[in-house]
Scaffold this motif. Structure first.
Motif, PDB file in Angstrom:
ATOM      1  N   ALA A 152      45.015 -64.888 -25.045  1.00  0.00           N
ATOM      2  CA  ALA A 152      44.292 -64.392 -23.871  1.00  0.00           C
ATOM      3  C   ALA A 152      42.800 -64.265 -24.164  1.00  0.00           C
ATOM      4  CB  ALA A 152      44.871 -63.039 -23.443  1.00  0.00           C
ATOM      5  N   ALA A 153      42.468 -63.794 -25.370  1.00  0.00           N
ATOM      6  CA  ALA A 153      41.065 -63.625 -25.740  1.00  0.00           C
ATOM      7  C   ALA A 153      40.350 -64.969 -25.816  1.00  0.00           C
ATOM      8  CB  ALA A 153      40.966 -62.893 -27.086  1.00  0.00           C
ATOM      9  N   ALA A 155      41.177 -67.728 -24.170  1.00  0.00           N
ATOM     10  CA  ALA A 155      41.004 -68.215 -22.801  1.00  0.00           C
ATOM     11  C   ALA A 155      39.800 -67.559 -22.135  1.00  0.00           C
ATOM     12  CB  ALA A 155      42.273 -67.940 -21.994  1.00  0.00           C
ATOM     13  N   TRP A 156      39.603 -66.287 -22.396  1.00  0.00           N
ATOM     14  CA  TRP A 156      38.452 -65.568 -21.845  1.00  0.00           C
ATOM     15  C   TRP A 156      37.151 -66.109 -22.440  1.00  0.00           C
ATOM     16  CZ3 TRP A 156      37.137 -59.712 -22.792  1.00  0.00           C
ATOM     17  CH2 TRP A 156      36.159 -59.310 -21.871  1.00  0.00           C
ATOM     18  N   ALA A 157      37.150 -66.338 -23.752  1.00  0.00           N
ATOM     19  CA  ALA A 157      35.934 -66.815 -24.411  1.00  0.00           C
ATOM     20  C   ALA A 157      35.547 -68.211 -23.930  1.00  0.00           C
ATOM     21  CB  ALA A 157      36.122 -66.817 -25.930  1.00  0.00           C
ATOM     22  N   SER A 159      36.252 -69.500 -20.959  1.00  0.00           N
ATOM     23  CA  SER A 159      36.144 -69.572 -19.503  1.00  0.00           C
ATOM     24  C   SER A 159      34.763 -69.968 -18.982  1.00  0.00           C
ATOM     25  CB  SER A 159      36.576 -68.234 -18.886  1.00  0.00           C
ATOM     26  OG  SER A 159      35.721 -67.176 -19.310  1.00  0.00           O
ATOM     27  N   PRO A 303      31.415 -63.394 -21.521  1.00  0.00           N
ATOM     28  CA  PRO A 303      32.833 -63.568 -21.860  1.00  0.00           C
ATOM     29  C   PRO A 303      33.040 -64.214 -23.233  1.00  0.00           C
ATOM     30  CG  PRO A 303      32.442 -64.215 -19.586  1.00  0.00           C
ATOM     31  CD  PRO A 303      31.096 -63.999 -20.204  1.00  0.00           C
ATOM     32  N   THR A 304      32.115 -65.086 -23.660  1.00  0.00           N
ATOM     33  CA  THR A 304      32.243 -65.691 -24.982  1.00  0.00           C
ATOM     34  C   THR A 304      32.142 -64.627 -26.062  1.00  0.00           C
ATOM     35  OG1 THR A 304      31.223 -67.724 -24.151  1.00  0.00           O
ATOM     36  CG2 THR A 304      31.318 -67.442 -26.539  1.00  0.00           C
ATOM     37  N   GLY A 307      35.123 -62.119 -25.628  1.00  0.00           N
ATOM     38  CA  GLY A 307      36.363 -62.789 -26.009  1.00  0.00           C
ATOM     39  C   GLY A 307      36.479 -62.963 -27.507  1.00  0.00           C
ATOM     40  N   THR A 311      39.281 -61.351 -29.770  1.00  0.00           N
ATOM     41  CA  THR A 311      40.054 -62.185 -30.688  1.00  0.00           C
ATOM     42  C   THR A 311      40.122 -61.553 -32.064  1.00  0.00           C
ATOM     43  OG1 THR A 311      39.383 -64.182 -29.499  1.00  0.00           O
ATOM     44  CG2 THR A 311      40.213 -64.480 -31.730  1.00  0.00           C
TER      45      THR A 311
END
Length: 333
Positions: A152-153, A155-157, A159, A303-304, A307, A311
């Protein structure tokens, strides 16, 4: 068999983090070399060949290296471990190729979180199969939760690269379909890294030194890459000539340090703590590189950053040796 002295945690853990910092720097160098040569395979060949030269010299000059050399053929001939383990360097070759092919497209931070995702997933499988010298380890609920959080982390990073607000070289967001292969390659490379580490750890036990295991890695990896380059040259011809700048040739020696230090620290810190320290170094170093020296097309949005931090927290949750029943409530509470 000669053993290195054990390092205390406060001394060994910073070394593990420093070893992890070398990976994103190596990725930036190999990615730049791939762009300069216009040939990812040739750049990987250069990286592995320079690393092989360094390891040959180290193995011949150091007494421990010479003792390790003397143990390689007997260990393989007597099948002290599965013979396929000598091909662990092929995994390293694929990892370096993934670096040269994708770092320029994804940026070092996204490349790293992708490899960490694959490594976290395969860590569960490698522990369950007991491939490494530490034997089988159970897959706990906490490790599964940590793995899901890691995915999930990541995917967020990643995005920001899928939206329309990216700041890449084209000035617009990137089509997710165009990023599928560049993201998938480092995920696969990271997935295979756990198997490589387990193979190297087992081989190091029988060679008596990580120097020999590192040398065998570079021999097998360089062989695979040279064969791939010869095929590529026959089909598509050569790319650009080799650059004159010396720093393009540091990727291989950095790989030597990462592999060798990893094999050395496992005995002192254990696989879990060593891996955690190196992953922390990878994440922190890659994000720092993209912030301080962003490559063309690199996106470092909020978000990077968040995320990547998430992570790191998920890796802690997934890899620390939590006590049994850590998810259960104590009686009377």
């Amino acid at each position: 068999m000669t053993h290195a002295p054990r390092l205390p945690l406060l001394a060994g853990l910073p070394i593990a983090v420093a070893a992890g910092l070398a990976i994103p720097v190596q990725g930036r160098i190999n990615g730049a070399l791939g762009a300069r040569l216009d040939d990812g395979i040739a750049a990987a060949v250069v990286s592995f060949t320079t690393g092989l030269i360094v390891m040959v010299l180290v193995s011949l000059v150091l007494p421990r290296g010479r003792r390790g050399l003397a143990q390689i053929l007997p260990a393989v001939r007597e099948r002290r471990f599965p013979p396929i383990y000598v091909m662990a360097g092929g995994i390293g070759a694929f990892f370096v190729f993934a670096q040269t092919f994708t770092v320029g497209l994804l940026g070092v931070a996204l490349f790293t979180v992708a490899t960490v995702t694959g490594q976290t997933l395969s860590g569960l499988l490698v522990d369950r199969l007991g491939i490494g010298p530490a034997g089988k380890k159970s897959v706990t609920a906490i490790r599964v939760i940590g793995t899901v959080l890691t995915i999930a982390a990541v995917a967020w990073a990643v995005s920001p690269r899928f939206g329309g607000s990216g700041t890449g070289s084209g000035g617009a967001g990137t089509d997710p379909a165009q990023l599928l292969l560049p993201v998938l390659l480092p995920v696969i490379a990271g997935f295979l890294m756990s198997f490589q580490q387990a193979m190297n750890g087992t081989a190091t036990v029988h060679y008596g030194t990580p120097i020999a295991a590192t040398l065998v890695n570079f021999i097998s990896g360089a062989t695979v890459l040279w064969l791939a380059l010869l095929i590529k040259l026959a089909v598509a011809g050569p790319g650009n000539g080799l650059p004159a700048e010396w720093w393009y040739y540091l990727g291989g020696p950095m790989g030597c340090a990462f592999i060798g230090l990893g094999a050395l620290l496992v005995r002192s810190l254990g696989v879990l703590v060593t891996g955690l320290g190196m992953i922390a170094g990878q994440l922190l170093g890659s994000l720092g590189l993209d912030l301080a020296f962003p490559a063309p097309g690199t996106v470092v949005a909020l978000p990077t950053i968040l995320g990547t931090v998430l992570t790191l927290g998920a890796i802690v949750l997934a890899t620390l040796p939590w006590p049994r029943g850590a998810l259960k409530r104590h009686p009377g509470r």
